[in-house]
Design a protein around this motif. Structure first.
Motif, PDB file in Angstrom:
ATOM      1  N   ASP A  88      36.765  37.809  38.575  1.00 32.46           N
ATOM      2  CA  ASP A  88      37.773  37.551  38.596  1.00 32.46           C
ATOM      3  C   ASP A  88      36.924  35.575  38.644  1.00 32.46           C
ATOM      4  N   ASP A  89      37.887  35.176  38.628  1.00 34.82           N
ATOM      5  CA  ASP A  89      37.741  33.098  37.713  1.00 34.82           C
ATOM      6  C   ASP A  89      38.101  32.954  39.432  1.00 34.82           C
ATOM      7  N   ASP A  90      38.782  33.051  40.198  1.00 35.12           N
ATOM      8  CA  ASP A  90      38.849  32.366  41.337  1.00 35.12           C
ATOM      9  C   ASP A  90      38.118  33.447  42.751  1.00 35.12           C
ATOM     10  N   LYS A  91      37.562  32.117  42.832  1.00 33.31           N
ATOM     11  CA  LYS A  91      36.297  33.263  44.333  1.00 33.31           C
ATOM     12  C   LYS A  91      37.107  33.226  45.321  1.00 33.31           C
ATOM     13  N   ASP A  92      37.645  32.943  45.566  1.00 29.49           N
ATOM     14  CA  ASP A  92      38.725  33.444  46.359  1.00 29.49           C
ATOM     15  C   ASP A  92      39.284  35.213  46.692  1.00 29.49           C
ATOM     16  N   ALA A  93      39.418  35.564  45.253  1.00 29.87           N
ATOM     17  CA  ALA A  93      40.043  36.962  45.459  1.00 29.87           C
ATOM     18  C   ALA A  93      38.485  37.253  44.875  1.00 29.87           C
ATOM     19  N   ARG A  94      37.922  36.936  44.217  1.00 31.93           N
ATOM     20  CA  ARG A  94      36.481  38.144  44.372  1.00 31.93           C
ATOM     21  C   ARG A  94      36.086  38.166  45.180  1.00 31.93           C
ATOM     22  N   GLU A  95      35.909  37.077  46.515  1.00 26.06           N
ATOM     23  CA  GLU A  95      35.548  37.208  47.987  1.00 26.06           C
ATOM     24  C   GLU A  95      35.946  38.686  48.672  1.00 26.06           C
ATOM     25  N   LEU A  96      37.277  38.152  48.807  1.00 24.88           N
ATOM     26  CA  LEU A  96      38.676  38.866  48.788  1.00 24.88           C
ATOM     27  C   LEU A  96      38.214  40.818  49.135  1.00 24.88           C
ATOM     28  N   ALA A 147      35.675  41.883  47.311  1.00 27.90           N
ATOM     29  CA  ALA A 147      34.115  42.346  47.550  1.00 27.90           C
ATOM     30  C   ALA A 147      34.211  42.812  48.910  1.00 27.90           C
ATOM     31  N   GLU A 148      34.926  42.075  50.362  1.00 27.52           N
ATOM     32  CA  GLU A 148      35.063  42.090  51.301  1.00 27.52           C
ATOM     33  C   GLU A 148      35.957  43.591  51.440  1.00 27.52           C
ATOM     34  N   ILE A 149      37.087  43.522  50.939  1.00 29.12           N
ATOM     35  CA  ILE A 149      37.280  44.779  51.049  1.00 29.12           C
ATOM     36  C   ILE A 149      36.996  46.169  50.494  1.00 29.12           C
ATOM     37  N   PHE A 150      35.878  46.002  49.732  1.00 26.08           N
ATOM     38  CA  PHE A 150      35.426  47.196  48.976  1.00 26.08           C
ATOM     39  C   PHE A 150      33.780  47.484  50.119  1.00 26.08           C
ATOM     40  N   THR A 151      33.356  46.360  50.205  1.00 18.00           N
ATOM     41  CA  THR A 151      32.748  46.248  51.730  1.00 18.00           C
ATOM     42  C   THR A 151      32.705  46.647  52.239  1.00 18.00           C
TER      43      THR A 151
END
Length: 148
Positions: A33-41, A43-47
């Protein structure tokens, strides 16, 4: 141990211990995803859900990661990105190393034409933002063969 037993008691115990071990960590999920916030969200959900993940900020970066990391078990991609959008990324993956790689599209901006194109590219699911984290985790776990 009788003459008819194939395994000794010690071998039987060792086999039982192996069979009861929890599943090994699954292959990582690649989030594109080119949206950093969306990527991090994501990643946090999966982690938090016990799923390893990697992230890429563009289709180009995703293709490089896929080449370098053949163990990736699933890719989640946004639809609208820079030079290589989600559908083009999937086309390139299907034409190379990831012919059978399960793919989920997560998008905040999609139409019927996009959904039809995604179906033709054999995506696992097409989710609209904002996503339901529990639903996404369930789909990812199913695709990775990880127990809930």
């Amino acid at each position: 141990m009788s003459d008819h037993d194939i395994l000794s008691d010690a071998e039987r115990e060792a086999l039982s211990a192996i069979m009861l071990e929890p599943n090994l960590p699954s292959a990582p999920v690649l989030i594109v995803d080119d949206d950093k916030d969306a990527r991090e969200l994501l990643a946090e959900i999966f982690t938090q859900g016990g799923i390893r993940c990697m992230t890429a900020g563009s289709g180009e970066a995703a293709l490089e990661l896929l080449q370098a990391t053949p163990s990736i078990g699933l890719m989640i991609t946004d639809l609208r990105m820079g030079k290589i959008d989600g559908l083009e990324l999937i086309r390139r993956v299907r034409g190379s190393v990831g012919v059978a790689l399960p793919v989920i599209i997560v998008s905040g901006d999609a139409d019927v034409k996009d959904a039809i194109a995604a179906m033709h590219l054999s995506v696992v699911d097409f989710l609209l933002k904002p996503i339901d984290a529990k639903q996404l985790l369930a789909v990812v776990r199913r695709e990775l063969g990880v127990e809930s």
